[in-house]
Scaffold this active site. Structure first.
Site, PDB file in Angstrom:
ATOM      1  N   CYS B 166       0.811  -1.240  -0.064  1.00  0.00           N
ATOM      2  CA  CYS B 166       0.095  -0.007  -0.059  1.00  0.00           C
ATOM      3  C   CYS B 166       0.971   1.362  -0.013  1.00  0.00           C
ATOM      4  O   CYS B 166       0.353   2.579   0.031  1.00  0.00           O
ATOM      5  CB  CYS B 166      -0.897   0.010   1.315  1.00  0.00           C
ATOM      6  SG  CYS B 166      -1.814  -1.660   1.467  1.00  0.00           S
ATOM      7  N   HIS B 305      -2.113   7.475   6.993  1.00  0.00           N
ATOM      8  CA  HIS B 305      -2.335   6.423   6.346  1.00  0.00           C
ATOM      9  C   HIS B 305      -3.874   5.578   6.675  1.00  0.00           C
ATOM     10  O   HIS B 305      -4.584   5.030   5.650  1.00  0.00           O
ATOM     11  CB  HIS B 305      -1.372   5.114   6.525  1.00  0.00           C
ATOM     12  CG  HIS B 305      -1.539   3.789   5.681  1.00  0.00           C
ATOM     13  ND1 HIS B 305      -1.527   3.717   4.324  1.00  0.00           N
ATOM     14  CD2 HIS B 305      -2.180   2.745   6.181  1.00  0.00           C
ATOM     15  CE1 HIS B 305      -1.935   2.253   4.143  1.00  0.00           C
ATOM     16  NE2 HIS B 305      -2.330   1.674   5.121  1.00  0.00           N
ATOM     17  N   THR B 309      -8.722  -0.121   9.576  1.00  0.00           N
ATOM     18  CA  THR B 309      -8.607  -1.287  10.285  1.00  0.00           C
ATOM     19  C   THR B 309      -8.146  -1.002  11.630  1.00  0.00           C
ATOM     20  O   THR B 309      -7.554  -0.421  12.249  1.00  0.00           O
ATOM     21  CB  THR B 309      -7.342  -2.351   9.670  1.00  0.00           C
ATOM     22  OG1 THR B 309      -6.187  -1.216   9.792  1.00  0.00           O
ATOM     23  CG2 THR B 309      -7.438  -2.617   8.052  1.00  0.00           C
ATOM     24  N   PRO B 310      -8.908  -1.978  12.585  1.00  0.00           N
ATOM     25  CA  PRO B 310      -8.782  -1.994  14.045  1.00  0.00           C
ATOM     26  C   PRO B 310      -7.399  -1.870  14.613  1.00  0.00           C
ATOM     27  O   PRO B 310      -7.111  -0.944  15.417  1.00  0.00           O
ATOM     28  CB  PRO B 310      -9.389  -3.176  14.606  1.00  0.00           C
ATOM     29  CG  PRO B 310     -10.526  -3.574  13.675  1.00  0.00           C
ATOM     30  CD  PRO B 310      -9.720  -3.111  12.263  1.00  0.00           C
ATOM     31  N   GLU B 316      -0.960   3.539  13.998  1.00  0.00           N
ATOM     32  CA  GLU B 316      -0.365   4.640  13.359  1.00  0.00           C
ATOM     33  C   GLU B 316      -0.735   5.836  14.325  1.00  0.00           C
ATOM     34  O   GLU B 316       0.241   6.702  14.463  1.00  0.00           O
ATOM     35  CB  GLU B 316      -0.999   4.811  12.112  1.00  0.00           C
ATOM     36  CG  GLU B 316      -0.687   6.132  11.395  1.00  0.00           C
ATOM     37  CD  GLU B 316      -1.350   6.481  10.127  1.00  0.00           C
ATOM     38  OE1 GLU B 316      -2.494   5.907   9.719  1.00  0.00           O
ATOM     39  OE2 GLU B 316      -0.840   7.633   9.354  1.00  0.00           O
ATOM     40  N   LYS B 337      -8.901   8.453   2.988  1.00  0.00           N
ATOM     41  CA  LYS B 337      -9.548   7.155   2.648  1.00  0.00           C
ATOM     42  C   LYS B 337     -10.900   6.992   3.091  1.00  0.00           C
ATOM     43  O   LYS B 337     -11.532   6.036   2.575  1.00  0.00           O
ATOM     44  CB  LYS B 337      -8.669   5.957   3.404  1.00  0.00           C
ATOM     45  CG  LYS B 337      -7.183   5.823   2.667  1.00  0.00           C
ATOM     46  CD  LYS B 337      -6.741   4.579   3.258  1.00  0.00           C
ATOM     47  CE  LYS B 337      -5.278   4.296   2.597  1.00  0.00           C
ATOM     48  NZ  LYS B 337      -4.295   5.294   3.167  1.00  0.00           N
ATOM     49  N   HIS B 342      -9.479   2.751  -0.308  1.00  0.00           N
ATOM     50  CA  HIS B 342      -8.003   2.509  -0.279  1.00  0.00           C
ATOM     51  C   HIS B 342      -7.493   1.939  -1.607  1.00  0.00           C
ATOM     52  O   HIS B 342      -8.094   0.962  -2.170  1.00  0.00           O
ATOM     53  CB  HIS B 342      -7.939   1.387   0.769  1.00  0.00           C
ATOM     54  CG  HIS B 342      -6.210   1.126   1.041  1.00  0.00           C
ATOM     55  ND1 HIS B 342      -5.236   1.433   0.184  1.00  0.00           N
ATOM     56  CD2 HIS B 342      -5.736   0.411   2.018  1.00  0.00           C
ATOM     57  CE1 HIS B 342      -4.215   1.176   0.768  1.00  0.00           C
ATOM     58  NE2 HIS B 342      -4.457   0.626   1.720  1.00  0.00           N
ATOM     59  N   PHE B 401       1.766  -3.933   3.474  1.00  0.00           N
ATOM     60  CA  PHE B 401       1.900  -5.449   3.840  1.00  0.00           C
ATOM     61  C   PHE B 401       3.495  -5.512   3.813  1.00  0.00           C
ATOM     62  O   PHE B 401       4.101  -4.967   3.038  1.00  0.00           O
ATOM     63  CB  PHE B 401       1.121  -6.253   3.180  1.00  0.00           C
ATOM     64  CG  PHE B 401      -0.281  -6.706   3.563  1.00  0.00           C
ATOM     65  CD1 PHE B 401      -0.895  -5.914   4.651  1.00  0.00           C
ATOM     66  CD2 PHE B 401      -1.059  -7.442   2.473  1.00  0.00           C
ATOM     67  CE1 PHE B 401      -2.249  -6.301   4.788  1.00  0.00           C
ATOM     68  CE2 PHE B 401      -2.143  -7.701   3.059  1.00  0.00           C
ATOM     69  CZ  PHE B 401      -2.784  -7.017   3.962  1.00  0.00           C
TER      70      PHE B 401
END
Lengths: 284, 414
Positions: B166, B305, B309-310, B316, B337, B342, B401
């Site tokens: 990403c 970013h 996501t949890p 971040e 986003k 995304h 990732f």
């Protein structure tokens, strides 16, 4: 508006080659290789780390171990090192199996591993995660130009790394197939091609002039390249490895004006290793 | 000043094809209005018509300004992922007033191109397979997309693809900056593109990375919110032209902003899960600020970013607090986003574009759907609506990732 543009000086980055290694294996040997313990000295991969890995990741990691084993990297701290992986058409067999599963059984059949294990950055990420390297990690290439692009981006990263982490090295890992795998409509392999990996451990060197007797790579102008051993940017990894094994100074032509010069790697100031499982097998 | 100016790298061209629009102003209007580009998306027959919230681009456009660079017929025949690179890259060159086919011969100009694409071959094989093709069974070693596009556009300098999941297109910007500072090229086209695909949707869904909310698709992407449950995939292409400031000023072309600093690091923690330890992500931010010769207090806006996501959003937030210290309490933070979805490989480039828009409009884009901020993501959020505020310096984070961390510092060129 005036749209004229100007040129400026040539890229001045240079990297010393600290270690160099190659490895290769037939496709049929990769599963067994993935199950082997991958370690050298204080560096080792966690157990079962490669169980979902693509073939090129396995051979790439094996070539890294070979480069570690040459004696110069034994106890060196690699925590801040960077890793660049230049791969060519990786993930083909997993992609075929995934797409057949998607077609026949629907989305439930798609393995989540396809994303982290079959992307262009997978080899670099596996090396970073597996060996604990915290410098930048990224993939490059994807097609036949991959090794050439890998050398160019190592030289691109060098000045950045020299500035932020002067003692760090760049691990350039190039992988590819000598002949691309052929699969039947069920996704079963019908040939047994050789998968090849090559690792360079590169030390960014910004101070000029350098000792020319030490193996190094640098960007040069096409017209100034002295090497009779010139390969195009889309030259195969196998041909590149052969030039290095012969101890030839090799030039890769990137554009009409820009080339990558790789000095002879046979100097006694560099130990290199080649581990061809194929040769071992034949000898046995 | 002269040498400092010549070593500064500025953005002189922008091209984009995204769920929020196809031009700098159109995307700016959407961000300023807090408009979502997300809707229901049918993943196709192979996915058993599974319905996802996604940020889809209905039609990739080729702006008329690009006529001299790429014939419309050639564009129409190209695959979707090719269009997401050709259209925005050609538009960025036209916007910068550069035609490599002419300039490289007449001005001896060297133009390079770096494209951030994470899984180009997978997308190529998939698109062929969906049309009953056999490329994935007998793959041939064709030049990659960036080389085909470089040839089409007349780009004569080096061309390469980079991938860091990403963060891919952010790495393209970072490496392009070095190509210019070291003099390898005179101008560089940098950015990234990605497409929605059945395999990627299924894989991310099975990984439980995608939001599974099934009420309103425009509510599904909710970064930093207590009820976030995953990200929403999108697609698009965003490309820029980078040049040295002196050259850009000599040409009297528009300067959108300066790419002042880049920082990169790796978590080396896990192939998929973000690292909860903020040390390496905050190191990328700190290195980017140092590269730009700026301190945390100089930053006016952080484009996070935060994908929704949890684990990732909370990690971040910790990295931002760690890197910015006390200054974090005063810096506006938002995740675009929430509106764009995304864009995966193109995400970092899109978010750099959002920063340039923030600078030009002195406007902080919002995080929409941030109804109930998670206390683990404590930051100076901008929920629901954009706000007016002076913006000179921005930082844009991207994490991928494989633990790739990246931060870009973009500032006004004035």
């Amino acid at each position: 508006m005036n749209h004229s543009l100007s040129s400026s000086a040539d890229l001045s980055a240079l990297c010393l080659v600290e270690s160099y290694a190659t490895a290769s294996a037939h496709s049929s040997e990769i599963d067994a290789l993935a199950r082997e313990k991958h370690s050298h000295g204080c560096h080792s991969l966690p157990p079962r780390f490669l169980r979902h890995a693509d073939e090129q990741t396995v051979i790439g990691m094996y070539s890294i171990i070979q480069a570690m084993a040459d004696g110069t990297q034994d106890s060196r701290d690699i925590r801040n090192d960077a890793v660049i992986a230049a791969t060519c058409l990786g993930g083909q067999q997993s992609a075929a199996r995934t797409m057949i599963g998607l077609r026949d059984k629907g989305p439930v059949a798609v393995t989540p591993h396809i994303v982290p294990q079959c992307s262009l950055h997978s080899v670099a990420s596996a090396a970073s995660v597996g060996f604990g390297m915290h410098g930048p990690n990224f993939g490059v290439g994807g097609g036949p130009h991959a090794p050439a692009e890998g050398f160019l981006l190592a030289l691109t990263l060098a000045p950045m790394l020299a500035k932020t982490s002067p003692s760090s090295r760049i691990w350039l890992v190039c992988t590819g197939w000598d002949q691309q795998p052929c699969l039947d409509p069920e996704g079963i392999l019908t040939n047994d091609p050789i998968c090849r990996g090559m690792t360079f451990v590169l030390k960014p060197e910004m101070a000029r002039p350098v000792d020319n007797t030490h193996p190094h790579i640098q960007v040069s102008s096409v017209k100034n390249t002295p090497s009779p051993h010139t390969l195009p940017a889309h030259g195969r990894l196998k041909e590149l490895c052969e030039q290095f094994e012969k101890g030839n100074c090799t030039t890769i032509t990137m554009t009409d004006t820009c080339a990558i010069e790789i000095s002879a790697l046979s100097s006694n100031r560099l130990s290199s290793r080649t581990n061809e499982l194929i040769l071992q097998k034949e000898a046995a | 000043m002269g040498s400092e100016q010549s070593s500064r790298i500025v953005i002189t061209g922008v091209g984009a094809s995204t769920p929020l629009g196809h031009s700098f102003s159109e995307i700016g209007d959407a961000l300023q209005a807090g408009r979502s580009g997300i809707d229901w998306y049918d993943a196709g027959t192979f996915n058993r018509l599974q319905r996802h919230a996604a940020a889809n681009v209905q039609k990739v456009l080729l702006p008329t300004e690009t006529d001299s660079l790429i014939p419309t017929e050639q564009f129409e025949k190209s695959s979707r992922i090719e269009q997401f690179m050709i259209g925005p890259a050609a538009h960025a060159l036209a916007d910068a007033g550069i035609n490599p086919k002419v300039d490289s011969l007449e001005q001896k100009k060297r133009v390079g191109i770096i494209a951030g694409i994470g899984a180009e071959q997978l997308k190529d094989w998939e698109s062929d397979f969906l049309e009953s093709g056999h490329d994935v069974f007998e793959a041939s070693c064709q030049p990659s997309l960036v080389h085909r596009v470089a040839h089409m556009l007349g780009v004569n300098g080096p061309a390469t693809t980079v991938a860091a999941a990403c963060a891919s297109s952010g790495y393209a910007l970072a490496l392009g900056k070095t190509w210019l500072t070291t003099g390898l090229v005179d101008a560089c086209v940098v950015g990234g593109c990605d497409v929605l695909s059945p395999t990627a949707l299924a894989a991310f869904h099975n990984l439980r990375a995608l939001s599974r909310r099934d009420d309103d698709p425009q509510k599904a992407s909710r970064p930093f919110d207590r009820n976030r449950d995953g990200f929403v995939m999108g697609e698009g292409g965003v490309f820029f032209v980078l040049e040295r400031q002196r050259a850009a000023e000599d040409r009297q072309c528009k300067i959108y902003g300066e790419l002042a600093g880049v920082g990169m690091s790796s978590d080396a923690s896990h192939m998929v899960t973000p690292c909860s330890d903020p040390v390496q992500a905050s190191r990328a931010i700190t290195e980017a600020l140092a590269d730009a010769n700026l301190s945390p207090a100089n930053v006016d806006y952080i484009n996070a970013h935060a994908a929704g996501t949890p684990v990732g959003d909370a990690a971040e937030a910790g990295a931002i607090r760690n890197a910015f210290g006390n200054a974090a309490a005063d810096i506006f933070v938002s995740s675009t986003k929430s509106m764009s979805g995304h864009l995966i490989s193109a995400a970092a480039a899109f978010e750099a574009l959002a920063c340039l828009i923030a600078i030009e409009r002195n406007m902080i884009p919002p995080t929409i759907n941030l109804d109930d901020p998670d206390e683990n993501c404590f930051l100076r959020h901008v929920p629901h609506q954009s706000i007016s505020s002076p913006v000179h310096v921005t930082a844009s984070n991207s994490f991928g990732f494989g633990g790739s961390n990246l931060c870009l510092v973009l500032k006004s060129a004035a």
